[in-house]
Structure formats: C-alpha cells, structure tokens
Design a protein around this motif. Structure first.
Motif, PDB file in Angstrom:
ATOM      1  N   PHE A   1     -21.333 -30.673  27.780  1.00  0.00           N
ATOM      2  CA  PHE A   1     -21.528 -31.450  29.006  1.00  0.00           C
ATOM      3  C   PHE A   1     -20.785 -32.782  28.922  1.00  0.00           C
ATOM      4  CE2 PHE A   1     -24.033 -34.470  31.569  1.00  0.00           C
ATOM      5  CZ  PHE A   1     -23.904 -33.859  32.809  1.00  0.00           C
ATOM      6  N   TYR A   2     -20.900 -33.455  27.773  1.00  0.00           N
ATOM      7  CA  TYR A   2     -20.222 -34.733  27.566  1.00  0.00           C
ATOM      8  C   TYR A   2     -18.706 -34.560  27.632  1.00  0.00           C
ATOM      9  CZ  TYR A   2     -18.617 -38.949  25.176  1.00  0.00           C
ATOM     10  OH  TYR A   2     -17.963 -40.104  24.851  1.00  0.00           O
TER      11      TYR A   2
ATOM     12  N   SER B   1     -17.087 -32.195  29.161  1.00  0.00           N
ATOM     13  CA  SER B   1     -16.747 -31.851  30.532  1.00  0.00           C
ATOM     14  C   SER B   1     -16.663 -33.103  31.393  1.00  0.00           C
ATOM     15  CB  SER B   1     -17.795 -30.888  31.095  1.00  0.00           C
ATOM     16  OG  SER B   1     -17.594 -30.699  32.468  1.00  0.00           O
ATOM     17  N   LYS B   2     -17.619 -34.010  31.226  1.00  0.00           N
ATOM     18  CA  LYS B   2     -17.610 -35.253  31.990  1.00  0.00           C
ATOM     19  C   LYS B   2     -16.413 -36.120  31.617  1.00  0.00           C
ATOM     20  CE  LYS B   2     -21.121 -34.898  34.654  1.00  0.00           C
ATOM     21  NZ  LYS B   2     -20.932 -34.817  36.099  1.00  0.00           N
ATOM     22  N   LYS B   3     -16.073 -36.167  30.321  1.00  0.00           N
ATOM     23  CA  LYS B   3     -14.924 -36.952  29.870  1.00  0.00           C
ATOM     24  C   LYS B   3     -13.633 -36.403  30.470  1.00  0.00           C
ATOM     25  CE  LYS B   3     -15.693 -40.250  26.920  1.00  0.00           C
ATOM     26  NZ  LYS B   3     -15.366 -41.624  27.244  1.00  0.00           N
TER      27      LYS B   3
ATOM     28  N   ASP C   1     -13.347 -34.623  33.189  1.00  0.00           N
ATOM     29  CA  ASP C   1     -13.412 -34.828  34.638  1.00  0.00           C
ATOM     30  C   ASP C   1     -13.038 -36.272  34.977  1.00  0.00           C
ATOM     31  OD1 ASP C   1     -13.824 -34.006  37.256  1.00  0.00           O
ATOM     32  OD2 ASP C   1     -15.906 -34.714  37.228  1.00  0.00           O
ATOM     33  N   ASN C   2     -13.518 -37.244  34.202  1.00  0.00           N
ATOM     34  CA  ASN C   2     -13.185 -38.640  34.447  1.00  0.00           C
ATOM     35  C   ASN C   2     -11.701 -38.899  34.221  1.00  0.00           C
ATOM     36  OD1 ASN C   2     -15.758 -39.319  35.158  1.00  0.00           O
ATOM     37  ND2 ASN C   2     -16.334 -40.017  33.099  1.00  0.00           N
TER      38      ASN C   2
END
Length: 62
Positions: free
Chosen positions: A49-50, A52-54, A56-57
């Motif tokens: 999840f982390y 994926s967020k990185k 995406d950002n």
C-alpha cells in the motif's frame, strides 16, 4: 464395588484432564501461532500500500 468406583473415577478424572489440556492447546497456543503469519501478511500488505501511494504521488508530480 468401592475399588471399581475409585478406579473409574480416577480414569475419568485423567480423561477430563486430557480433554481440558487439549482444549487449552487449541484455545491458547494455536491463535498465538497464527499471530505471526497474520503480522507478516499485514506488514506485506501495508508495504505494498505504501509503495503504491509513493508511485502514485510520483506520477502526479511529474
């Protein structure tokens, strides 16, 4: 008759003790053993999840 009843009660008490030890094993130790794989899977899920967020950002800022 008294000896038979005494022996019967002794065997019954050992059987009840064995059943209670078996239930204690399944009720207490097995959930503790399941806790380690649960933590591993949860940690891997949070890591994914982390990441994926990185990723995406990074795509939004570029």
């Amino acid at each position: 008759m008294k000896d038979f009843l005494s022996s019967f009660l002794l065997i019954t008490s050992w059987l009840i003790f064995a059943i209670s030890a078996y239930l204690l094993f399944w009720a207490i130790l097995i959930p503790l053993w399941a806790f380690i794989p649960f933590c591993l899977v949860l940690g891997i899920g949070l890591l994914c999840f982390y990441c994926s967020k990185k990723l995406d950002n990074r795509q939004k800022t570029e």
